[in-house]
Design a protein around this motif. Structure first.
Motif, short mmCIF file in Angstrom:
data_model
loop_
_atom_site.label_atom_id
_atom_site.label_comp_id
_atom_site.label_asym_id
_atom_site.label_seq_id
_atom_site.Cartn_x
_atom_site.Cartn_y
_atom_site.Cartn_z
N SER A 59 55.51 89.29 69.66
CA SER A 59 56.43 88.16 69.60
C SER A 59 56.58 87.77 68.13
CB SER A 59 55.90 86.98 70.41
OG SER A 59 56.78 85.89 70.36
N TYR A 60 57.79 87.35 67.74
CA TYR A 60 58.07 87.05 66.35
C TYR A 60 58.79 85.71 66.20
CZ TYR A 60 57.21 92.03 65.65
OH TYR A 60 56.64 93.28 65.61
N ALA A 61 58.58 85.09 65.06
CA ALA A 61 59.38 83.93 64.69
C ALA A 61 60.81 84.42 64.43
CB ALA A 61 58.82 83.27 63.44
N ASP A 62 61.78 83.58 64.75
CA ASP A 62 63.19 83.95 64.55
C ASP A 62 63.47 84.32 63.09
OD1 ASP A 62 64.58 81.56 66.95
OD2 ASP A 62 63.75 83.58 67.23
N SER A 63 62.78 83.67 62.18
CA SER A 63 63.04 83.88 60.75
C SER A 63 62.66 85.27 60.27
CB SER A 63 62.31 82.82 59.92
OG SER A 63 60.92 82.88 60.17
N VAL A 64 61.82 85.98 61.01
CA VAL A 64 61.37 87.31 60.56
C VAL A 64 61.77 88.42 61.52
CG1 VAL A 64 59.39 86.22 59.43
CG2 VAL A 64 59.09 87.27 61.68
#
Length: 121
Positions: A59-64
């Protein structure tokens, strides 16, 4: 008790790449979800990415999203963060953490000392 040590940070130009590593010792982390967080000067620590204990789910932050890739090698007790297309706003101290899943700092029970990533424009 698990100890985490990050490495691989440094200075890179915008558009460049870096690969961070997080080596675990003291206890195997193969049964823990592992995450990366970052903290820029004057800002709160923020979630970057997490990988499940098996490595099958991330899972990732939207920014990356689309630029960073988290992975792990349980045989080496190591977690990685491949960072591509870096931007100046990615500049921060990057921390490895063990034990959580949601993007919440308090869910993670063990932390490394951090590694500095600086992206110049």
């Amino acid at each position: 008790q698990v100890q985490l040590v990050e490495s691989g940070g440094g200075l890179v130009q915008a558009g460049g790449s870096l690969r961070l590593s997080c080596a675990a010792s003291g206890r195997t982390v193969s049964t823990y979800n592992m995450g990366w967080f970052r903290q820029a000067p004057g800002k709160e620590r923020e979630f970057v990415a997490v990988v499940s204990w098996s490595g099958s789910t991330t899972s990732y932050a939207d920014s990356v999203k689309g630029r960073f890739t988290i992975s792990r090698d349980n045989a080496k007790n190591t977690v990685y963060l491949q960072m591509n297309s870096l931007k100046p706003e990615d500049t921060a101290v990057y921390y490895c953490a063990a034990g959580g899943w949601r993007p919440v700092v308090d869910e993670y029970g063990a932390w490394g000392q951090g590694t500095q990533v600086t992206v110049s424009s």
